[in-house]
Structure formats: C-alpha cells, structure tokens
Design a protein around this motif. Sequence first.
Motif, PDB file in Angstrom:
ATOM      1  N   PRO A 276       0.650  -1.148  -0.125  1.00 14.14           N
ATOM      2  CA  PRO A 276       0.010   0.025  -0.065  1.00 14.14           C
ATOM      3  C   PRO A 276       0.798   1.203  -0.156  1.00 14.14           C
ATOM      4  CG  PRO A 276      -0.307  -1.100   1.909  1.00 14.14           C
ATOM      5  CD  PRO A 276       0.462  -2.005   1.029  1.00 14.14           C
ATOM      6  N   PHE A 277       1.838   1.226   0.548  1.00 10.76           N
ATOM      7  CA  PHE A 277       2.809   2.469   0.531  1.00 10.76           C
ATOM      8  C   PHE A 277       3.388   2.515  -0.847  1.00 10.76           C
ATOM      9  CE2 PHE A 277       2.722   1.408   5.139  1.00 10.76           C
ATOM     10  CZ  PHE A 277       2.616   2.481   5.581  1.00 10.76           C
ATOM     11  N   ILE A 278       3.726   1.559  -1.656  1.00 14.04           N
ATOM     12  CA  ILE A 278       4.070   1.866  -2.849  1.00 14.04           C
ATOM     13  C   ILE A 278       3.227   2.486  -3.563  1.00 14.04           C
ATOM     14  CG2 ILE A 278       4.821   0.683  -4.960  1.00 14.04           C
ATOM     15  CD1 ILE A 278       6.451  -1.295  -3.141  1.00 14.04           C
ATOM     16  N   ALA A 315       8.384   3.186   6.565  1.00 16.79           N
ATOM     17  CA  ALA A 315       7.583   2.058   6.986  1.00 16.79           C
ATOM     18  C   ALA A 315       7.884   0.903   5.962  1.00 16.79           C
ATOM     19  CB  ALA A 315       6.032   2.358   6.714  1.00 16.79           C
ATOM     20  N   GLY A 316       7.631   0.995   4.713  1.00 12.34           N
ATOM     21  CA  GLY A 316       7.814  -0.130   3.643  1.00 12.34           C
ATOM     22  C   GLY A 316       9.329  -0.745   3.745  1.00 12.34           C
ATOM     23  N   LEU A 317      10.336   0.038   3.586  1.00  7.44           N
ATOM     24  CA  LEU A 317      11.757  -0.434   3.478  1.00  7.44           C
ATOM     25  C   LEU A 317      12.245  -0.802   4.787  1.00  7.44           C
ATOM     26  CD1 LEU A 317      13.698  -1.126   1.218  1.00  7.44           C
ATOM     27  CD2 LEU A 317      14.708   1.422   1.650  1.00  7.44           C
ATOM     28  N   HIS A 340      13.696   2.357  12.279  1.00  8.36           N
ATOM     29  CA  HIS A 340      12.414   2.321  11.710  1.00  8.36           C
ATOM     30  C   HIS A 340      11.064   3.322  12.126  1.00  8.36           C
ATOM     31  CE1 HIS A 340       8.557   0.565  10.328  1.00  8.36           C
ATOM     32  NE2 HIS A 340       8.487  -0.225  11.563  1.00  8.36           N
ATOM     33  N   GLY A 341      11.066   3.067  13.461  1.00 11.32           N
ATOM     34  CA  GLY A 341       9.954   3.957  14.261  1.00 11.32           C
ATOM     35  C   GLY A 341      10.098   5.336  13.774  1.00 11.32           C
ATOM     36  N   HIS A 342      11.483   5.924  13.817  1.00 14.58           N
ATOM     37  CA  HIS A 342      11.369   7.233  13.516  1.00 14.58           C
ATOM     38  C   HIS A 342      11.052   7.656  12.376  1.00 14.58           C
ATOM     39  CE1 HIS A 342      13.606   7.719  17.407  1.00 14.58           C
ATOM     40  NE2 HIS A 342      13.087   9.156  17.301  1.00 14.58           N
ATOM     41  N   LEU A 343      11.816   6.871  11.210  1.00 11.73           N
ATOM     42  CA  LEU A 343      11.359   7.211   9.792  1.00 11.73           C
ATOM     43  C   LEU A 343      10.116   6.959   9.330  1.00 11.73           C
ATOM     44  CD1 LEU A 343      13.034   8.673   7.347  1.00 11.73           C
ATOM     45  CD2 LEU A 343      13.713   6.081   6.680  1.00 11.73           C
ATOM     46  N   ALA A 344       9.202   5.937   9.790  1.00  6.57           N
ATOM     47  CA  ALA A 344       8.267   5.685   9.717  1.00  6.57           C
ATOM     48  C   ALA A 344       7.103   6.805  10.229  1.00  6.57           C
ATOM     49  CB  ALA A 344       7.683   4.338   9.971  1.00  6.57           C
ATOM     50  N   PHE A 345       7.229   7.036  11.537  1.00  2.00           N
ATOM     51  CA  PHE A 345       6.322   8.019  12.053  1.00  2.00           C
ATOM     52  C   PHE A 345       6.419   9.189  11.474  1.00  2.00           C
ATOM     53  CE2 PHE A 345       4.813   5.935  15.971  1.00  2.00           C
ATOM     54  CZ  PHE A 345       3.666   6.318  16.068  1.00  2.00           C
TER      55      PHE A 345
HETATM   56  C1  HEM Z   1       3.799   4.343   9.026  1.00  2.00           C
HETATM   57  C2  HEM Z   1       3.565   3.042   9.228  1.00  2.00           C
HETATM   58  C3  HEM Z   1       4.490   2.494  10.452  1.00  2.00           C
HETATM   59  C4  HEM Z   1       4.775   3.139  11.730  1.00  2.00           C
HETATM   60  C5  HEM Z   1       4.561   4.630  12.173  1.00  2.00           C
HETATM   61  C6  HEM Z   1       5.713   2.072  12.347  1.00  2.00           C
HETATM   62  C7  HEM Z   1       6.320   2.355  13.649  1.00  2.00           C
HETATM   63  C8  HEM Z   1       6.803   1.322  14.465  1.00  2.00           C
HETATM   64  C9  HEM Z   1       7.186   1.430  15.819  1.00  2.00           C
HETATM   65  C10 HEM Z   1       7.093   2.960  16.619  1.00  2.00           C
HETATM   66  C11 HEM Z   1       7.720   0.546  16.193  1.00  2.00           C
HETATM   67  C12 HEM Z   1       8.096   0.175  17.554  1.00  2.00           C
HETATM   68  C13 HEM Z   1       7.222  -0.031  18.593  1.00  2.00           C
HETATM   69  C14 HEM Z   1       7.684  -0.499  19.924  1.00  2.00           C
HETATM   70  O1  HEM Z   1       7.898   0.749  20.778  1.00  2.00           O
HETATM   71  O2  HEM Z   1       8.139  -1.353  20.431  1.00  2.00           O
HETATM   72  C15 HEM Z   1       7.705  -0.555  15.093  1.00  2.00           C
HETATM   73  C16 HEM Z   1       8.164  -2.035  15.257  1.00  2.00           C
HETATM   74  C17 HEM Z   1       8.178  -2.732  14.068  1.00  2.00           C
HETATM   75  N1  HEM Z   1       7.521  -2.395  12.638  1.00  2.00           N
HETATM   76 FE1  HEM Z   1       6.679  -0.505  12.360  1.00  2.00          FE
HETATM   77  N2  HEM Z   1       5.657   0.966  11.516  1.00  2.00           N
HETATM   78  C18 HEM Z   1       5.078   1.245  10.538  1.00  2.00           C
HETATM   79  C19 HEM Z   1       4.898   0.379   9.541  1.00  2.00           C
HETATM   80  C20 HEM Z   1       5.605  -0.790   9.424  1.00  2.00           C
HETATM   81  C21 HEM Z   1       5.563  -1.759   8.276  1.00  2.00           C
HETATM   82  C22 HEM Z   1       4.842  -1.569   6.939  1.00  2.00           C
HETATM   83  C23 HEM Z   1       6.237  -2.783   8.654  1.00  2.00           C
HETATM   84  C24 HEM Z   1       6.601  -4.133   7.729  1.00  2.00           C
HETATM   85  C25 HEM Z   1       6.873  -4.103   6.428  1.00  2.00           C
HETATM   86  C26 HEM Z   1       6.571  -2.647  10.022  1.00  2.00           C
HETATM   87  C27 HEM Z   1       7.251  -3.692  10.675  1.00  2.00           C
HETATM   88  C28 HEM Z   1       7.800  -3.369  12.034  1.00  2.00           C
HETATM   89  C29 HEM Z   1       8.413  -4.614  13.048  1.00  2.00           C
HETATM   90  C30 HEM Z   1       8.764  -5.879  12.299  1.00  2.00           C
HETATM   91  C31 HEM Z   1       8.643  -3.858  14.180  1.00  2.00           C
HETATM   92  C32 HEM Z   1       9.018  -4.702  15.155  1.00  2.00           C
HETATM   93  C33 HEM Z   1      10.560  -4.409  15.274  1.00  2.00           C
HETATM   94  C34 HEM Z   1      11.055  -5.362  16.717  1.00  2.00           C
HETATM   95  O3  HEM Z   1      10.832  -6.509  16.796  1.00  2.00           O
HETATM   96  O4  HEM Z   1      11.782  -4.594  17.566  1.00  2.00           O
HETATM   97  N3  HEM Z   1       6.432  -1.581  10.299  1.00  2.00           N
HETATM   98  N4  HEM Z   1       7.010   0.231  14.310  1.00  2.00           N
END
Ligand code: HEM
Lengths: 465, 141
Positions: A276-278, A315-317, A340-345
């Motif tokens: 969906p992001f692509i 988010a995607g990459l 990831h959290g920073h760039l996605a948020f």
């Molecule tokens: C805009 C959308 C997204 C935001 C804002 C976001 C944000 C975050 C944040 C803040 C965390 C850390 C949570 C914590 O405090 O433990 C997290 C974890 C994670 N996210 Fe996302 N995310 C997004 C989309 C995605 C997508 C599309 C994927 C996969 C393709 C993904 C894969 C993951 C995974 C695997 C973790 C767990 C990492 C770990 O095990 O430590 N996220 N995400």
Amino acid sequence: MNFRSQLVAKPYFVAALALFLGQILFGLIAGFQYVDGTFLFPAIPFSVSRMVHTNLLIVWLLMAFMGAAYFIVPEEAQTELYSPRLALATFWVFLVAGALTILAYLLVPYSDLAAATGNAMLPTMGRGYLEQPLPTKVGIVLVALSLLFNISMTLFKGRRTSLNVILVGALWGLALLFLPAFYFPEDTVKASYGWWWVVHGWVEGDWELILSALLGFILIKMTGVDREIVEKWMYVIIAMTLISGIIGIGHHYYYIGAPEYWIWLGSVFSAIEPIPFIMLIVFSIRMLLKRRRENPNQAAMLWALGTPIVAFLGAGLWGAMITLAPVQYYAHGSNFTAAHGHLAFFGAYAMVSLAIISYAMPLLRGRVANGIAAQRWEMSGFWIMVISMLAIALALSGAGIVTAFSQRMGDHPLSFMDTQAQEQVFFWLRELAGVGFLAGLLAYLVSFFVPGEAGYDAAVKRALS
Amino acid sequence: MQQVFTKAMARNIFLGGAVFFLAIYVALSVDTWRQIPVRDHASELSAAVRHGKYLVDSNNCIGCHTVNGEGAYYAPELGNVYTRRGPDFIKQWIKIQPTGVPGRRQMPHFDFSDAELNDLVAYLQWLSHIDTNHWPPNAEG
Ligand code: HEM
Ligand code: HEM
Ligand SMILES: [Fe+2]
C-alpha cells in the motif's frame, strides 16, 4: 475554504506545531542522554525525557488529525460543521489536559503519579505510548467522542462522499482501537499481545486510512483530478492495508511468548505490508501528472509528494528489513527498531500532518497560498527535516547492526552496556542529525511569520480593493 | 479501465478483505489465548509475581529497559535478567542506584522495601520462564 466553521481547525494546527517543537526538544534531551548518561540526571531521567518525547508525538499528531477532520469534513459534506463551539471547547480541554499530563510527568515521580490517579484500582500505566494516567486516558476518550459526534452529525446532514466516509470511519476506528489501553491483564504475554492492538492497529491499520484520506483530499483540491478516480485509488490502497496489516500484526508476536505459527503468518503477511505504501507513491505521482490546474501553493505540493515517498522508506523499506522472523531474531528491540519507528512515524504521520497544514493554513489565514519568500522557508524546512531524519535513521540502523553482531551473535557476545559503548559514534551522529532536524523545523516555523501572499491572487485582490 | 473496475468494486474488496481477515485474526487470537497460559506458566502467577509486575509497570521500567524486546533501548533486557544475573545481584543492584559514575547512563533510585524487592525478583523469575521461541539469542539479551 468555503465554510466559516472550518476556521476552528486553526487552533488545532497551531497547537500541533507548538507541541511538535516540544517533542523535538525532548528528543534532543533523550538523545543527549544516550551520549552523556548523567545529563540532567536526576532532575529528568531518560525514562521521563523519552516519555515526554513520545507522548508529545502522539498528542500533536492527534491534534493535527482532529484539525484536519474539522477542516475537511465540512468541506466534503458541503455544509457547516455541526457545532463549531463544541469543537473549540474540545480543543481547550484537550490542550489543557495534555499540558497538565506533561507537567505531571516532569514534576512527579511516575509511581507517585500512578498512586495519585487511581492506577491501583484499574492499572493502565507503564506501557509504551500509553503511559498516561487514568484521568488523561478517560479525557482522551471524551475528546474523541466529542470529535466523532461533531463530525458524524456533519457528515449525516451533508453530502456523503467516499472520502468523507473513509475519514470519519477511520476516526471512529482510531477511538475504538484506543480502548484496549484500558485492558492491561496481569499476564504479561497477554498484555503485550493486546498492546499491539493499539500500536500496530493504529500505525499499520487505521492511521493508514487517515493518511490516504488526507492525501486524497489534498490531491483532489490541488490537482482538480476527477474525484471518482481518486476515491477508487483510495479504496484499493486501504484494502491492501488491511489485507496485509491485520494478520501482519503477527510480526510482533514472534518472540513475546505467543504460539509459533505467528512466525509464519506474521512473516508472510507483513512482507506485503509495503505494497500500500508503494501504491500511495504511484497514486500521488499519477494524480500530480494528471493535474488540470497549477496550484500556487508549491510547498503543499512538495509535502504531498514527499509524504508517500518518505513513508515508504520508513514503513515499507525499513519495516520490511526487520519484519521477517529470522532477521528480527537479531534486530528485535534494538535501535534498528527505533530507526524504523522514527522514519516511519515521521514520513507517514508527521509529514501528512504537515502536508494538510501546508495546504489548509494559508486558506485559514485568508489567502490562496503564501508568498514566494514564505514558501522558500517552508520548502527549506522540508528538505532539512527530511534529510536530517534520514540521517537519524541511518545512524540508529548502524547502532542496531552493531547490537546484532556484537551482542547477539558469536561465541563471546558482549554485554549490553559494552555494546552500547561501541555504538557511541552512532549516537553522536544521531544527536548531530537531531540538531539538524531542529534547524529544519525552525526554518519551517519561520515560514509562518514571513508576510506576503502568492503573486497572482495578491495582485487580483489589490486590483479589486 | 473506468468501466471494468469501478469504485464500488474497490470498496467491496476493501470491506470484504477487512471483514475476512479480521475474522481469521479473531479465530487465531482465540487459539493464542488458549495457548499463552501454557507457554508462560500462568499457573505460577502468584500474588508475589503479580505485585512484582505492578511495581515494574508503575515505576515505568520499560521507559529505559525492554521486556521481551518491547520498551526502550537505553538499558538491558529484563525478560532474561534473572537468568543473566540471578536474584541477589538484582536486588543489590537496585539498592545501590544510581551509580553516579560520570557520563555513564544512570538508573534512578527506587525506594523499594525488602519485601517489594522479593516480589520484583519473583516477577523477573517468572518472565525468564516464558517460552519465547528461543529469544533472546543468548543471555546478554
Ligand atoms: C507508517 C507506518 C508505520 C509506523 C509509524 C511504524 C512504527 C513502528 C514503531 C514505533 C515500532 C516500535 C514499537 C515499539 O515501541 O516497540 C515498530 C515496530 C515494528 N515495525 Fe513498524 N511502523 C510502520 C509500518 C511498518 C511496516 C509497513 C512494517 C513491515 C513491513 C513494519 C514492521 C515493524 C516491525 C517488524 C517492528 C518490530 C521491530 C522489533 O521487533 O523490534 N512497520 N513500528
Ligand atoms: C531531534 C530529533 C529527534 C531525536 C534526537 C530523537 C530521539 C529519540 C530518543 C533518544 C528516543 C528513545 C529511544 C530509546 O528508546 O532508546 C526516541 C524515541 C522515539 N522517537 Fe524520537 N527523536 C527525534 C525526533 C523524532 C521524530 C521527528 C519522531 C516522529 C515524528 C520521533 C518519534 C519517536 C518514536 C516513535 C520513538 C519510540 C521508538 C521506539 O520505541 O522504537 N522522534 N527518540
Ligand atoms: Fe507492526
């Protein structure tokens, strides 16, 4: 802007930006505590600076979403907001409650705050992003109910476009998905399992609907492309969001005590979450190419195009890099997650908020677009913030990779603290990039104080007056 | 394309997909709910363990630490700290905070009684027995 009541969005946007600035200042404090552990200790321990940083993030994003709703719903429904006064009162309640909560974090030890606010009666405190004391959580629900009542009544009395239905529906979803914050079982594994309903449910489910709706609205307004086409795209995109994202929640269940089948289910479904992001990128570019008019607000165009691209990167990459179970085995709960959290948020939700603010604020201030000088400041802010955030993500990824190799692999793994010492250079780089980010944000904020309107319309106005 | 694939069709895919996968998720969650108490030895959730958990939550330990990888990344993993350090070290450690070593990351001083420290350790011990599919990879967390 066609309806007077849309003006109520303005205080929401202004407050959102002020809180954003606060978020970044506390991020810089927390980041500095990474390189100098005694900085501001014990006045502001790391746990407090971090909590203020992440909670301000959530609050300013909610402010921006609400402002966007009060701006968009009447415009789409082609009618005045049901009750502008309620919306304004709700704004003050939310702002004061938010400010009091942040002050309490800073002034009262967390356990005293818990004791003073009835946490023992109904425990809800002590989980990431949901640290708020019980009264604040109840307040959030009431504020959400007020918003939902107001915009739903507006929707019912006016034109029901698909875009508006998606936006209002997604805001209902946002409120519903907050309710598990009140459910904190004593079984830690169940508690984690349910915590992700809020966190994953928001950022990889419901909020993506809001993201699509805000982008769709901006694109319809700015390009003049046929609404039917935009709305069809939106439905396909949010369909992919939920088809991948609902079972994709399994990528948080690998290593917390949930059954093994989540390793397979989570990996397969979350691997398609980038789609969906692509699609959002393709959608935005195609709509901009098809545009039937030139909009003088070039800065808003830049945000609208930048949002899906940076959202995809974050988010995607970056998400995809840690989503497969064998990789996450080494990356889980490391600074790679924070990267990831920073760039996605930032890319998805901060940027789409700034995009709608960029589009709406000039209109709310009675002009079609800002003057060239103001737009230059705004666009400089865009680039400095985007590049700094990419640098933050790269630095934190470097730290995460060191953790994977030094602390989690090999026959003689280093301890956590020794590994962190090895990563010091990355934490310095992150802090440096953070200062860059602050500079970008300040440049962006300056744009609001640069006088002048876009050339053509300003000329027309002068001629008519 | 306009005629072949209409907005109504796109909306139906959205609604149908959402309902379908939500139903699957609910079914899986019911099964997960049945398995969790076995995997985490929920029968051992004694009063001491529960109180220990309350102390961890109400002092916001995950504001710096992770528990099974969730929380903040400033301080070591707590899910397996019992295995790594043992009960006596943990109690002693908490008592002597903060270290005050210049530049070193500081953990605040929490005024726990001996009884509270015992409950805390009971909870950390309970955490260390959860079946987490062999995570973390080693004792360092
Ligand atoms: C805009 C959308 C997204 C935001 C804002 C976001 C944000 C975050 C944040 C803040 C965390 C850390 C949570 C914590 O405090 O433990 C997290 C974890 C994670 N996210 Fe996302 N995310 C997004 C989309 C995605 C997508 C599309 C994927 C996969 C393709 C993904 C894969 C993951 C995974 C695997 C973790 C767990 C990492 C770990 O095990 O430590 N996220 N995400
Ligand atoms: C000056 C820029 C920034 C700095 C120096 C900074 C610093 C930090 C630090 C030190 C943490 C705690 C990491 C840990 O738990 O160990 C953190 C967490 C977090 N920050 Fe920032 N931050 C900045 C900007 C931002 C922005 C712009 C956003 C989003 C729009 C953001 C979103 C978050 C999130 C979601 C977390 C929790 C991450 C997780 O648990 O994985 N930060 N930040
Ligand atoms: Fe997720």
